[in-house]
Design an enzyme around this catalytic site. Structure first.
Site, PDB file in Angstrom:
ATOM      1  N   HIS A 139      53.072  32.328  11.066  1.00 10.44           N
ATOM      2  CA  HIS A 139      52.087  31.245  10.928  1.00 10.44           C
ATOM      3  C   HIS A 139      51.994  30.507  12.260  1.00 10.44           C
ATOM      4  O   HIS A 139      52.989  30.010  12.761  1.00 10.44           O
ATOM      5  CB  HIS A 139      52.497  30.278   9.816  1.00 10.44           C
ATOM      6  CG  HIS A 139      52.113  30.751   8.454  1.00 10.44           C
ATOM      7  ND1 HIS A 139      51.801  29.890   7.427  1.00 10.44           N
ATOM      8  CD2 HIS A 139      51.967  31.994   7.962  1.00 10.44           C
ATOM      9  CE1 HIS A 139      51.467  30.583   6.356  1.00 10.44           C
ATOM     10  NE2 HIS A 139      51.579  31.873   6.646  1.00 10.44           N
ATOM     11  N   PRO A 175      61.996  17.821   1.636  1.00 10.82           N
ATOM     12  CA  PRO A 175      61.413  19.124   2.012  1.00 10.82           C
ATOM     13  C   PRO A 175      60.086  19.008   2.776  1.00 10.82           C
ATOM     14  O   PRO A 175      59.552  19.999   3.243  1.00 10.82           O
ATOM     15  CB  PRO A 175      61.203  19.823   0.668  1.00 10.82           C
ATOM     16  CG  PRO A 175      61.118  18.719  -0.320  1.00 10.82           C
ATOM     17  CD  PRO A 175      62.001  17.625   0.189  1.00 10.82           C
ATOM     18  N   LYS A 185      62.817  21.475   6.781  1.00  9.96           N
ATOM     19  CA  LYS A 185      63.942  21.500   7.726  1.00  9.96           C
ATOM     20  C   LYS A 185      65.273  21.884   7.093  1.00  9.96           C
ATOM     21  O   LYS A 185      66.238  22.134   7.816  1.00  9.96           O
ATOM     22  CB  LYS A 185      64.100  20.114   8.381  1.00  9.96           C
ATOM     23  CG  LYS A 185      62.970  19.767   9.333  1.00  9.96           C
ATOM     24  CD  LYS A 185      62.873  20.766  10.463  1.00  9.96           C
ATOM     25  CE  LYS A 185      61.577  20.627  11.237  1.00  9.96           C
ATOM     26  NZ  LYS A 185      61.267  21.854  11.993  1.00  9.96           N
ATOM     27  N   TYR A 239      57.837  20.457  14.081  1.00 10.12           N
ATOM     28  CA  TYR A 239      57.699  21.374  12.947  1.00 10.12           C
ATOM     29  C   TYR A 239      58.196  22.780  13.305  1.00 10.12           C
ATOM     30  O   TYR A 239      58.915  23.412  12.526  1.00 10.12           O
ATOM     31  CB  TYR A 239      56.232  21.450  12.498  1.00 10.12           C
ATOM     32  CG  TYR A 239      56.053  22.118  11.148  1.00 10.12           C
ATOM     33  CD1 TYR A 239      55.898  23.498  11.047  1.00 10.12           C
ATOM     34  CD2 TYR A 239      56.051  21.367   9.976  1.00 10.12           C
ATOM     35  CE1 TYR A 239      55.749  24.108   9.805  1.00 10.12           C
ATOM     36  CE2 TYR A 239      55.897  21.975   8.739  1.00 10.12           C
ATOM     37  CZ  TYR A 239      55.749  23.347   8.671  1.00 10.12           C
ATOM     38  OH  TYR A 239      55.613  23.959   7.437  1.00 10.12           O
TER      39      TYR A 239
END
Ligand code: APR
Ligand code: PHB
Length: 418
Positions: free
Chosen positions: A72, A292, A296, A384
């Site tokens: 992704h 969540p 992580k 992220y």
């Protein structure tokens, strides 16, 4: 029994640490309370940072991940019909890999079996002693008999509800906690995902997340009151509420189907310091819990293993204790940065029951700024996809020791999220 490293807990932390140590010739024993099927039946998040993939490859367990993992290069954040794409590739040059934690755990168990690693399931009443002596002792009950392991080190990989953390004297532990006044109702359904990338959705009705396991298995979540139970929600009610929280165009094309798993998970931020006490080292959920929202949990556990496994090898093989002496501080530096990111994402995307219009406008402004500012999107993307395990040359070192406030040790206390 003898072992160089006794590992309490056969979840991702314990399994990966064992695999990396075994491949270096270090002898381990894993003590796991649950059955293997129970461990493998847990449904957890499925977004792997690049560093996590590298560690799994180093452990020799990335074969299926390389074949089945989905790369992704971005994700979406939404505010009702406003959709903002965070382009990981353009902003950081990195991507994440979607691959379920359940699969990671299964791959690790298969690898440990191939190495002949000792993993004892159904272990009860684990106790740790002599942690400050040259050799430590782990006692436990297995198949009705009391057993004992003499070891050099103990890895506490037994999660938030394990025994390892409490082996550190309470007056020498410092615990930090935020409990959030809501949970995530999660559904796994054998339907194609509604979008190619993950959608973190904010709406007046609350948070929703559209995720996936593969092209024919979707994972969705909606924010619900902590008191909600899965059985309170029919599949139709879940899909209807989820559609209301996603952008209308996305909702219109979303395919729905039966739930093959439905559960409510609480949200918590938690850190326990230090991560070391004598020969005991805390790893993963035994030391910290993140909501969540930032994906992580597993990645932080893998980062702890990254810092610890080579340190243990250096200490056992070369009597070089530098790594184990620095483990707690090194791991905590990265843990706190991930803790902040997960907390920030949670505060930005969830509605709080008692929030006033000002709080709602702050959330909208934050999302609006992300839409307008590449700098803001880069900050989110960097966190992220995963911060580096080690400070990069670009990191500006503090000009003086980081001013940690010297506060007296205090007991942990659940502080309602303000
Ligand atoms: N004795 C032996 N085993 C124990 C004990 C005990 N007293 N207490 C807990 N365990 C086992 C649990 O059954 C579990 O299998 O320790 C394991 C801990 O695994 P996790 O909770 O998965 O924690 P960790 O391995 O650190 O992985 C972190 O898992 O829960 C997710 O969101 C979390 O993604 C993160 C990842
Ligand atoms: C999941 O797919 O279960 C998932 C993905 C991203 C998150 C949390 C959960 O942030």
């Amino acid at each position: 029994m003898q072992a160089e490293v006794a590992i309490i807990g056969g979840g991702p932390s314990g399994l990966l640490l064992s695999q990396l140590l075994n491949r270096a010739g270090i002898e381990t024993v894993i003590l796991e309370r649950a059955s293997r099927n129970h461990v493998l039946g847990r449904i957890r998040a499925g977004v792997l940072e690049a560093g996590t993939v590298d560690m799994l490859r180093e452990a020799g367990v990335s074969g299926r991940l390389d074949r089945e993992g989905i790369l992704h290069e971005g994700c979406y954040l939404t505010d009702n019909d406003l959709m903002v794409r965070i382009d990981f590739r353009a902003l950081t040059g990195k991507h994440v890999t979607v691959y379920g934690q359940t699969e990671v755990t299964a791959d690790l168990y298969m690898a440990l079996d191939e190495l002949g690693t000792t993993v004892l399931h159904g272990v009860e009443d684990v106790t740790l002693s002599d942690l400050e002596q040259p050799r430590s002792v782990v006692e436990f009950t297995y198949e009705g008999a009391r057993k004992r392991i003499d070891c050099l080190f103990v890895a506490g990989c037994d999660g938030f509800h394990g025994v390892s953390r409490n082996a550190i004297p309470g007056d020498r532990r410092r615990e930090f906690e935020r409990t959030y006044p809501f949970g995530w109702l999660g559904v796994l359904s054998p339907v194609p995902p509604c979008e190619e990338e993950l959608i973190y959705a904010n709406s007046e009705r609350g948070f929703a997340l559209a995720s996936m396991r593969n092209q024919n298995l979707s994972r969705y979540y909606i924010q619900v009151p902590m008191s909600d139970r899965p059985e309170q929600w029919s599949d139709d009610e879940f899909w209807t509420e989820l559609r209301r929280r996603l952008p209308s165009e996305t909702a219109a094309r979303m395919q729905t189907g039966p739930s093959i798993e439905k559960s409510v998970a609480p949200l918590r931020s938690f850190v326990s310091e230090p991560l070391r006490w004598g020969n005991l080292f805390l790893v993963g959920d035994a030391a910290h819990i993140v909501p969540p929202t930032g994906a992580k949990g597993l990645n932080l556990a893998v980062a702890d293993v990254h810092y610890l496994y080579q340190a243990l090898i250096d200490s056992i093989r070369s009597n070089d204790r530098t790594g184990i002496d620095n483990y707690s501080e090194r791991a905590l530096t990265r843990i706190w940065k991930a803790m902040r990111f997960s907390w920030q994402m949670t505060m930005m995307l969830h509605r709080f029951e008692d929030e006033d219009d000002f709080a709602s406008e702050m959330r909208r402004a934050t999302l609006g700024h992300l839409a307008a500012s590449e700098t803001a999107r880069r900050d989110l993307a960097e966190n992220y996809v995963g911060l580096p395990f080690w400070p990069t040359g670009k990191d500006v070192p503090w000009t003086r020791p980081f001013p940690r406030l010297s506060r007296p040790w205090r007991e942990s206390r659940a502080v309602p999220c303000s």
